[in-house]
Motif scaffolding. Structure first.
Motif, PDB file in Angstrom:
ATOM      1  N   ASP A   1      -1.668  -2.452  -4.215  1.00  0.00           N
ATOM      2  CA  ASP A   1      -1.879  -1.020  -4.012  1.00  0.00           C
ATOM      3  C   ASP A   1      -0.568  -0.260  -3.793  1.00  0.00           C
ATOM      4  O   ASP A   1      -0.568   0.801  -3.181  1.00  0.00           O
ATOM      5  CB  ASP A   1      -2.850  -0.753  -2.851  1.00  0.00           C
TER       6      ASP A   1
ATOM      7  N   ASP B   1       0.786  -1.237   0.000  1.00  0.00           N
ATOM      8  CA  ASP B   1       0.000   0.000   0.000  1.00  0.00           C
ATOM      9  C   ASP B   1       0.822   1.293   0.000  1.00  0.00           C
ATOM     10  O   ASP B   1       0.606   2.165   0.840  1.00  0.00           O
ATOM     11  CB  ASP B   1      -0.981  -0.027   1.183  1.00  0.00           C
TER      12      ASP B   1
ATOM     13  N   HIS C   1      -3.766  -3.799   2.519  1.00  0.00           N
ATOM     14  CA  HIS C   1      -5.083  -3.235   2.240  1.00  0.00           C
ATOM     15  C   HIS C   1      -5.642  -2.321   3.331  1.00  0.00           C
ATOM     16  O   HIS C   1      -6.234  -1.300   3.046  1.00  0.00           O
ATOM     17  CB  HIS C   1      -6.077  -4.354   1.924  1.00  0.00           C
TER      18      HIS C   1
ATOM     19  N   ASN D   1      -6.596  -3.649  -5.176  1.00  0.00           N
ATOM     20  CA  ASN D   1      -7.760  -3.041  -5.812  1.00  0.00           C
ATOM     21  C   ASN D   1      -7.396  -1.777  -6.592  1.00  0.00           C
ATOM     22  O   ASN D   1      -8.229  -1.204  -7.275  1.00  0.00           O
ATOM     23  CB  ASN D   1      -8.871  -2.768  -4.794  1.00  0.00           C
TER      24      ASN D   1
ATOM     25  N   HIS E   1      -3.790  -9.751  -0.875  1.00  0.00           N
ATOM     26  CA  HIS E   1      -3.782  -8.289  -0.707  1.00  0.00           C
ATOM     27  C   HIS E   1      -4.653  -7.885   0.478  1.00  0.00           C
ATOM     28  O   HIS E   1      -4.275  -7.024   1.272  1.00  0.00           O
ATOM     29  CB  HIS E   1      -4.267  -7.584  -1.980  1.00  0.00           C
TER      30      HIS E   1
END
Ligand SMILES: [Mn+2]
Length: 227
Positions: free
Chosen positions: A45, A13, A192, A83, A118
């Motif tokens: 991400d 992330d 995430h 995502n 994830h």
């Protein structure tokens, strides 16, 4: 089953390029040898917006993309799509790329069964799953092509001002719901949520953008570290 190696690195992330340059800097250090590892887990991400079958979107993160391609020739890279970054198999042919539907993936760490994903797979709801499927479809992405520049530019602008760091109220409850899917795993590692917390056998990795930390395997244990 693949063994998680000593000194393996977990980067999650980063939301590059909108939330700092830490991700690019880390990749540069891995490339120059300032930071060394034999095994790299890109947990999803790390790019704020990146998907395959699209040239324009790659222009925003060209340097980081090239570095990952180069690094994947030298070290083992496991890329868990998130995502915000998906359909990446063709872009990173020398990485092990795991799309959402392939996750979680089983690994082994010091004799423990580890499930890695994830983190947006379970406890998300039917509509989210449907949306993910549509968005990750080659046909959908091709259909959107004539509008891609305006859609992507708009999306990038929105994402750049989005607040992404927060502490999750009632996180334990969410973790309990997720862990129902993992009765067999000894350890679950996910990104995430940007929480940098360990709840029982569930490890919520730090977000490189929020906590400025990554996960490192030291003596068979995953620890959170600022590099
Ligand atoms: Mn995510």
């Amino acid at each position: 089953m693949i063994e998680i190696k000593e000194n393996a690195l977990f980067i999650a992330d980063s939301h590059y390029p909108h939330h700092g340059d830490a991700f690019l800097e880390l990749l540069q250090k891995l490339d120059s040898g300032t930071i060394q590892t034999r095994q790299l887990f890109l947990m999803g991400d790390n790019f704020d917006l990146l998907f395959g079958y699209n040239e324009f979107i790659q222009t925003f993160s060209h340097e980081a993309i090239t570095l990952i391609q180069k690094l994947s020739q030298k070290i083992e890279i496991h890329y868990f799509e998130g995502n915000h970054d998906f359909c990446l198999e063709e872009l990173f042919p020398s990485c092990h790329v795991y799309p959402r539907e392939m996750q979680p993936v089983r690994f082994e760490l010091a004799g423990k069964k580890v499930a890695i994903s994830h983190g947006d797979k379970y406890a998300t709801g039917f509509l989210y799953t449907l949306y993910c499927k549509a968005l990750r479809n080659k046909i959908t992405l091709n259909l959107l092509k004539p509008f891609e520049k305006s859609i992507i530019t708009h999306r990038m602008q929105k994402l750049s001002s989005k607040q992404i760091c927060f502490s999750f109220d009632g996180f334990e409850k969410r973790v309990a719901a997720i862990l129902k899917h993992y009765t067999e795993a000894d350890l679950v590692i996910e990104g995430h949520f940007h929480q940098a917390r360990v709840v029982g056998k569930y490890i919520s990795l730090p977000s490189l953008a929020c906590q400025g930390k990554v996960g490192v395997v030291e003596e068979g244990t995953l620890v959170f570290k600022r590099l």
